[in-house]
Scaffold this motif. Sequence first.
Motif, PDB file in Angstrom:
ATOM      1  N   MET A  89       0.846  -1.176   0.000  1.00  0.00           N
ATOM      2  CA  MET A  89       0.000   0.000   0.000  1.00  0.00           C
ATOM      3  C   MET A  89       0.891   1.238   0.000  1.00  0.00           C
ATOM      4  SD  MET A  89      -2.945   0.829   2.731  1.00  0.00           S
ATOM      5  CE  MET A  89      -3.247   2.492   3.215  1.00  0.00           C
ATOM      6  N   SER A  90       0.698   2.112  -0.943  1.00  0.00           N
ATOM      7  CA  SER A  90       1.466   3.351  -0.980  1.00  0.00           C
ATOM      8  C   SER A  90       0.597   4.444  -1.553  1.00  0.00           C
ATOM      9  CB  SER A  90       2.728   3.174  -1.817  1.00  0.00           C
ATOM     10  OG  SER A  90       2.367   2.925  -3.163  1.00  0.00           O
ATOM     11  N   GLY A  91       1.043   5.650  -1.404  1.00  0.00           N
ATOM     12  CA  GLY A  91       0.292   6.788  -1.902  1.00  0.00           C
ATOM     13  C   GLY A  91       0.392   7.950  -0.938  1.00  0.00           C
ATOM     14  N   PRO A  92      -0.359   9.005  -1.191  1.00  0.00           N
ATOM     15  CA  PRO A  92      -0.274  10.202  -0.355  1.00  0.00           C
ATOM     16  C   PRO A  92      -0.612   9.956   1.110  1.00  0.00           C
ATOM     17  CG  PRO A  92      -1.463  10.674  -2.385  1.00  0.00           C
ATOM     18  CD  PRO A  92      -1.231   9.192  -2.338  1.00  0.00           C
ATOM     19  N   ALA A  93      -1.607   9.121   1.369  1.00  0.00           N
ATOM     20  CA  ALA A  93      -1.989   8.859   2.760  1.00  0.00           C
ATOM     21  C   ALA A  93      -0.877   8.120   3.502  1.00  0.00           C
ATOM     22  CB  ALA A  93      -3.277   8.062   2.823  1.00  0.00           C
ATOM     23  N   THR A  94      -0.253   7.161   2.856  1.00  0.00           N
ATOM     24  CA  THR A  94       0.840   6.416   3.475  1.00  0.00           C
ATOM     25  C   THR A  94       2.035   7.327   3.723  1.00  0.00           C
ATOM     26  OG1 THR A  94       0.114   4.408   2.379  1.00  0.00           O
ATOM     27  CG2 THR A  94       2.342   4.411   3.235  1.00  0.00           C
ATOM     28  N   ASN A  95       2.349   8.166   2.753  1.00  0.00           N
ATOM     29  CA  ASN A  95       3.465   9.098   2.919  1.00  0.00           C
ATOM     30  C   ASN A  95       3.200  10.074   4.052  1.00  0.00           C
ATOM     31  OD1 ASN A  95       4.767   7.886   0.791  1.00  0.00           O
ATOM     32  ND2 ASN A  95       4.114   9.411  -0.712  1.00  0.00           N
ATOM     33  N   ALA A  96       1.969  10.563   4.172  1.00  0.00           N
ATOM     34  CA  ALA A  96       1.615  11.486   5.243  1.00  0.00           C
ATOM     35  C   ALA A  96       1.716  10.802   6.604  1.00  0.00           C
ATOM     36  CB  ALA A  96       0.209  12.033   5.029  1.00  0.00           C
ATOM     37  N   ALA A  97       1.267   9.558   6.683  1.00  0.00           N
ATOM     38  CA  ALA A  97       1.347   8.815   7.944  1.00  0.00           C
ATOM     39  C   ALA A  97       2.795   8.599   8.353  1.00  0.00           C
ATOM     40  CB  ALA A  97       0.624   7.479   7.819  1.00  0.00           C
ATOM     41  N   GLN A  98       3.634   8.237   7.397  1.00  0.00           N
ATOM     42  CA  GLN A  98       5.052   8.030   7.709  1.00  0.00           C
ATOM     43  C   GLN A  98       5.703   9.328   8.144  1.00  0.00           C
ATOM     44  OE1 GLN A  98       6.447   6.221   4.111  1.00  0.00           O
ATOM     45  NE2 GLN A  98       5.927   4.163   4.788  1.00  0.00           N
ATOM     46  N   ALA A  99       5.349  10.435   7.513  1.00  0.00           N
ATOM     47  CA  ALA A  99       5.905  11.733   7.896  1.00  0.00           C
ATOM     48  C   ALA A  99       5.455  12.105   9.306  1.00  0.00           C
ATOM     49  CB  ALA A  99       5.479  12.804   6.898  1.00  0.00           C
TER      50      ALA A  99
END
Length: 58
Positions: free
Chosen positions: A1-11
């Motif tokens: 699973m990747s995308g803007p939501a995943t990137n925001a969560a990791q940040a």
Amino acid sequence: MSGPATNAAQAGIGLGSAIAVAISWSLHKSILWAIVQGFFGWFYVIYYAFTRPGGLAG
């Protein structure tokens, strides 16, 4: 699973860990405590906010 939501969560997780490490270092001046509390991230930040004198308002 990747995308803007995943990137925001990791940040957000990374930011929480960075804040926790900064708080820990300012209080304890210990690398070991900074690592441990950085692992807990936002949980430690929230704990610190509620237990410091003045609470959330400062």
